[in-house]
Design a protein around this motif. Structure first.
Motif, PDB file in Angstrom:
ATOM      1  N   GLN A  84      23.218  64.556   5.353  1.00  0.00           N
ATOM      2  CA  GLN A  84      22.545  63.505   6.147  1.00  0.00           C
ATOM      3  C   GLN A  84      23.341  63.179   7.412  1.00  0.00           C
ATOM      4  O   GLN A  84      22.771  62.968   8.477  1.00  0.00           O
ATOM      5  CB  GLN A  84      22.325  62.242   5.308  1.00  0.00           C
ATOM      6  CG  GLN A  84      21.481  61.212   6.044  1.00  0.00           C
ATOM      7  CD  GLN A  84      20.685  60.324   5.117  1.00  0.00           C
ATOM      8  OE1 GLN A  84      20.481  60.686   3.961  1.00  0.00           O
ATOM      9  NE2 GLN A  84      20.257  59.190   5.593  1.00  0.00           N
ATOM     10  N   LEU A  91      23.540  56.307   9.919  1.00  0.00           N
ATOM     11  CA  LEU A  91      23.170  55.373   8.845  1.00  0.00           C
ATOM     12  C   LEU A  91      22.817  56.177   7.599  1.00  0.00           C
ATOM     13  O   LEU A  91      22.004  57.100   7.656  1.00  0.00           O
ATOM     14  CB  LEU A  91      21.954  54.549   9.298  1.00  0.00           C
ATOM     15  CG  LEU A  91      21.408  53.515   8.330  1.00  0.00           C
ATOM     16  CD1 LEU A  91      22.445  52.434   8.001  1.00  0.00           C
ATOM     17  CD2 LEU A  91      20.152  52.860   8.915  1.00  0.00           C
ATOM     18  N   LEU A  92      23.420  55.809   6.465  1.00  0.00           N
ATOM     19  CA  LEU A  92      23.095  56.490   5.209  1.00  0.00           C
ATOM     20  C   LEU A  92      22.214  55.579   4.348  1.00  0.00           C
ATOM     21  O   LEU A  92      22.207  54.350   4.507  1.00  0.00           O
ATOM     22  CB  LEU A  92      24.373  56.863   4.455  1.00  0.00           C
ATOM     23  CG  LEU A  92      25.311  57.822   5.203  1.00  0.00           C
ATOM     24  CD1 LEU A  92      26.487  58.206   4.299  1.00  0.00           C
ATOM     25  CD2 LEU A  92      24.589  59.092   5.669  1.00  0.00           C
ATOM     26  N   CYS A  93      21.500  56.212   3.410  1.00  0.00           N
ATOM     27  CA  CYS A  93      20.442  55.480   2.696  1.00  0.00           C
ATOM     28  C   CYS A  93      20.973  54.337   1.824  1.00  0.00           C
ATOM     29  O   CYS A  93      20.311  53.304   1.702  1.00  0.00           O
ATOM     30  CB  CYS A  93      19.604  56.442   1.869  1.00  0.00           C
ATOM     31  SG  CYS A  93      18.705  57.606   2.905  1.00  0.00           S
ATOM     32  N   CYS A 149      21.545  51.428   3.995  1.00  0.00           N
ATOM     33  CA  CYS A 149      20.252  51.019   4.560  1.00  0.00           C
ATOM     34  C   CYS A 149      19.427  50.256   3.519  1.00  0.00           C
ATOM     35  O   CYS A 149      18.815  49.228   3.822  1.00  0.00           O
ATOM     36  CB  CYS A 149      19.511  52.272   5.029  1.00  0.00           C
ATOM     37  SG  CYS A 149      18.081  51.926   6.024  1.00  0.00           S
ATOM     38  N   CYS A 209      10.085  57.927   5.052  1.00  0.00           N
ATOM     39  CA  CYS A 209      10.858  56.967   4.261  1.00  0.00           C
ATOM     40  C   CYS A 209      10.065  55.685   3.968  1.00  0.00           C
ATOM     41  O   CYS A 209       9.563  55.029   4.880  1.00  0.00           O
ATOM     42  CB  CYS A 209      12.129  56.617   5.035  1.00  0.00           C
ATOM     43  SG  CYS A 209      13.132  55.424   4.175  1.00  0.00           S
ATOM     44  N   THR A 244      13.114  57.771  -0.129  1.00  0.00           N
ATOM     45  CA  THR A 244      13.551  57.643   1.269  1.00  0.00           C
ATOM     46  C   THR A 244      13.336  58.968   2.003  1.00  0.00           C
ATOM     47  O   THR A 244      12.942  59.961   1.398  1.00  0.00           O
ATOM     48  CB  THR A 244      15.054  57.278   1.363  1.00  0.00           C
ATOM     49  OG1 THR A 244      15.807  58.434   1.001  1.00  0.00           O
ATOM     50  CG2 THR A 244      15.404  56.101   0.475  1.00  0.00           C
ATOM     51  N   GLY A 282      15.907  60.411   3.208  1.00  0.00           N
ATOM     52  CA  GLY A 282      17.303  60.875   3.261  1.00  0.00           C
ATOM     53  C   GLY A 282      17.450  62.310   2.795  1.00  0.00           C
ATOM     54  O   GLY A 282      16.546  62.883   2.191  1.00  0.00           O
ATOM     55  N   CYS A 341      19.314  56.116  11.877  1.00  0.00           N
ATOM     56  CA  CYS A 341      18.889  57.001  10.783  1.00  0.00           C
ATOM     57  C   CYS A 341      18.805  58.445  11.285  1.00  0.00           C
ATOM     58  O   CYS A 341      19.382  59.351  10.694  1.00  0.00           O
ATOM     59  CB  CYS A 341      17.541  56.526  10.234  1.00  0.00           C
ATOM     60  SG  CYS A 341      16.770  57.670   9.091  1.00  0.00           S
ATOM     61  N   ILE A 355      11.321  52.963   2.755  1.00  0.00           N
ATOM     62  CA  ILE A 355      12.123  51.803   3.171  1.00  0.00           C
ATOM     63  C   ILE A 355      11.854  51.525   4.656  1.00  0.00           C
ATOM     64  O   ILE A 355      11.679  50.373   5.066  1.00  0.00           O
ATOM     65  CB  ILE A 355      13.628  52.073   2.961  1.00  0.00           C
ATOM     66  CG1 ILE A 355      13.941  52.289   1.478  1.00  0.00           C
ATOM     67  CG2 ILE A 355      14.492  50.968   3.556  1.00  0.00           C
ATOM     68  CD1 ILE A 355      13.840  51.074   0.610  1.00  0.00           C
ATOM     69  N   TYR A 356      11.784  52.589   5.440  1.00  0.00           N
ATOM     70  CA  TYR A 356      11.479  52.401   6.851  1.00  0.00           C
ATOM     71  C   TYR A 356      10.080  51.797   7.027  1.00  0.00           C
ATOM     72  O   TYR A 356       9.856  50.956   7.901  1.00  0.00           O
ATOM     73  CB  TYR A 356      11.605  53.728   7.619  1.00  0.00           C
ATOM     74  CG  TYR A 356      11.507  53.519   9.111  1.00  0.00           C
ATOM     75  CD1 TYR A 356      12.601  53.027   9.821  1.00  0.00           C
ATOM     76  CD2 TYR A 356      10.317  53.750   9.789  1.00  0.00           C
ATOM     77  CE1 TYR A 356      12.505  52.774  11.180  1.00  0.00           C
ATOM     78  CE2 TYR A 356      10.217  53.509  11.146  1.00  0.00           C
ATOM     79  CZ  TYR A 356      11.310  53.028  11.843  1.00  0.00           C
ATOM     80  OH  TYR A 356      11.224  52.775  13.183  1.00  0.00           O
TER      81      TYR A 356
HETATM   82  S1  SF4 Z   1      18.777  55.735   6.364  1.00  0.00           S
HETATM   83 FE1  SF4 Z   1      17.276  54.143   5.911  1.00  0.00          FE
HETATM   84  S2  SF4 Z   1      15.513  54.613   7.190  1.00  0.00           S
HETATM   85 FE2  SF4 Z   1      16.809  56.466   7.103  1.00  0.00          FE
HETATM   86  S3  SF4 Z   1      15.954  57.670   5.445  1.00  0.00           S
HETATM   87 FE3  SF4 Z   1      17.618  56.457   4.570  1.00  0.00          FE
HETATM   88  S4  SF4 Z   1      16.642  54.592   3.806  1.00  0.00           S
HETATM   89 FE4  SF4 Z   1      15.213  55.607   5.186  1.00  0.00          FE
END
Ligand code: SF4
Length: 373
Positions: A294, A333-335, A338, A304, A285, A287, A328, A306-307
């Motif tokens: 974060q 928002l934490l990983c 997410c 990231c 990620t 993160g 994010c 995931i993004y």
């Molecule tokens: S919060 Fe989601 S989009 Fe942001 S770095 Fe973490 S996993 Fe990636």
């Protein structure tokens, strides 16, 4: 051309600077075309809206001709050498989009190339071609009634005649200048791909006026070769240069290029749910090292994977995607949370896809002519 600018379309390269690609090879930025498409009333695919499709050659010309009533084909090829993953889905989504505009879709199953370049036995390539590629494309929404799937080794005399014509119009030195060092197998594969791209303009295969080839950025050497060949063949056979679009390559879950050869960092559309969940939960990620850091500094969606999944595949609503980006960046928002959200979307997608795939496999064997020799 500098060696660093040579792209091996069969390799596991990573392209770090897409702007350099535009400048080096004369690919036009897609951003300049967007207003024209909007003006013409052509809906933009989300890859076009989100900058994932970043470049094109001659798409403006083809879209203008389409508006005048010309017949357009869209062609892509898949080498049936591995399982269908989310990188392949990128191309599939574009085919479905073009089909919705009314273009004829051709899908080449590159069994000749799979044998020549990867030594995949014919029986394996045929089974993988039908059960992985054709079936997944249909399950994703490509209409089999409006799509022509074919195996390269089964395509007939006029198609093979093109390959022979091409071989007399290019030298080994020119091939090396485009691709770098090439084996005879790769030379034949390149000329076969040029035939894939151009043969749909022949009367025997539909006589389409123009062809669009949507590809990943690493496939541009094939387009450059094909466009050169088109020009050189003009006194023998009058074909039109192919148009093409270029998309950014989606990264695997470890941040490197997504590839079937690295299954731990690649989500396949047929992965069992628990396997897919474990891969996703282990993904790289953007993160920070600790939750505290974060919250303070925010995450980095650009880094990231995931993004990436959200942007390319899991979130179709632009507003929702923007919301996640901002959550994010702000550190709200934490990983962990997410990733759980990403899994809820992916799980739903995979469950639905699995059901469609069973039906699609049956259809696939009925509509594809399997090579018989
Ligand atoms: S919060 Fe989601 S989009 Fe942001 S770095 Fe973490 S996993 Fe990636």
């Amino acid at each position: 051309m500098a060696d660093q600018d040579k792209i091996d379309p069969w390799g596991a390269i990573e392209i770090k600077d897409y702007n350099r690609l535009l400048a080096t090879f004369g690919i036009k930025p897609f951003s300049q075309l967007r207003p024209l498409l909007v003006e013409q009333g052509i809906p933009l695919h989300l890859y076009m809206r989100r900058g994932i499709i970043f470049g094109h050659r001659d798409l403006d010309i083809v879209m203008n001709e389409f508006k005048k009533g010309k017949r357009i084909a869209v062609l892509t090829g898949f080498m049936p050498s591995g399982r269908f993953h989310f990188g392949h889905k990128l191309t599939a989504d574009q085919l479905i989009y073009y089909q919705s505009l009314g273009f004829k879709i051709f899908v080449a199953l590159a069994d000749a190339e799979a044998f020549a370049v990867r030594r995949i036995p014919r029986e394996t390539a045929i089974k993988v071609g039908v059960e992985e590629y054709v079936a997944n494309l249909i399950a994703l929404g490509l209409d089999p009634k409006k799509t022509e799937f074919y195996f390269q080794t089964n395509r007939g005399t006029p198609y093979y005649r093109l390959i022979q014509l091409f071989s007399g119009k290019v030298t080994a030195a020119e091939m090396t200048a485009i691709y770098g060092d090439l084996t005879p197998a790769k030379i034949v594969s390149s000329l076969t791909q040029a035939a894939d791209i151009l043969h749909v303009q022949l009367e025997e295969y539909g006589g389409y006026d123009y062809v669009i080839v949507p590809v990943g950025a690493d496939q541009d050497p094939h387009l450059r070769l094909t466009r050169d060949l088109t020009d050189r063949l003009r006194e023998v056979i009058d074909l039109t240069r192919p148009a093409s679009t270029y998309h950014k390559l989606i990264r695997g879950l470890d941040g490197a290029k997504m590839s079937s050869s690295r299954p731990d960092s690649t989500i396949f559309l047929t992965d069992p749910l628990e396997t897919a969940r474990k891969k996703l939960m282990a993904a790289l990620t953007g993160g920070r090292a600790t939750a505290e850091e974060q919250r303070k500094l925010g995450g980095i969606p650009e880094k990231c994977t995931i993004y990436d999944l959200y942007m390319y595949h899991l979130i179709l609503d632009d507003e929702k995607l923007r919301e996640i980006y901002e959550e994010c960046r702000s550190g709200r928002l934490l990983c962990g949370k997410c990733k759980r959200y990403a899994w809820s979307l992916l799980e739903e997608f995979l469950r639905e896809h699995r059901e469609k795939l069973e039906v699609a496999k049956e259809i696939a064997y009925k509509i594809v002519e399997v090579p018989g020799f």
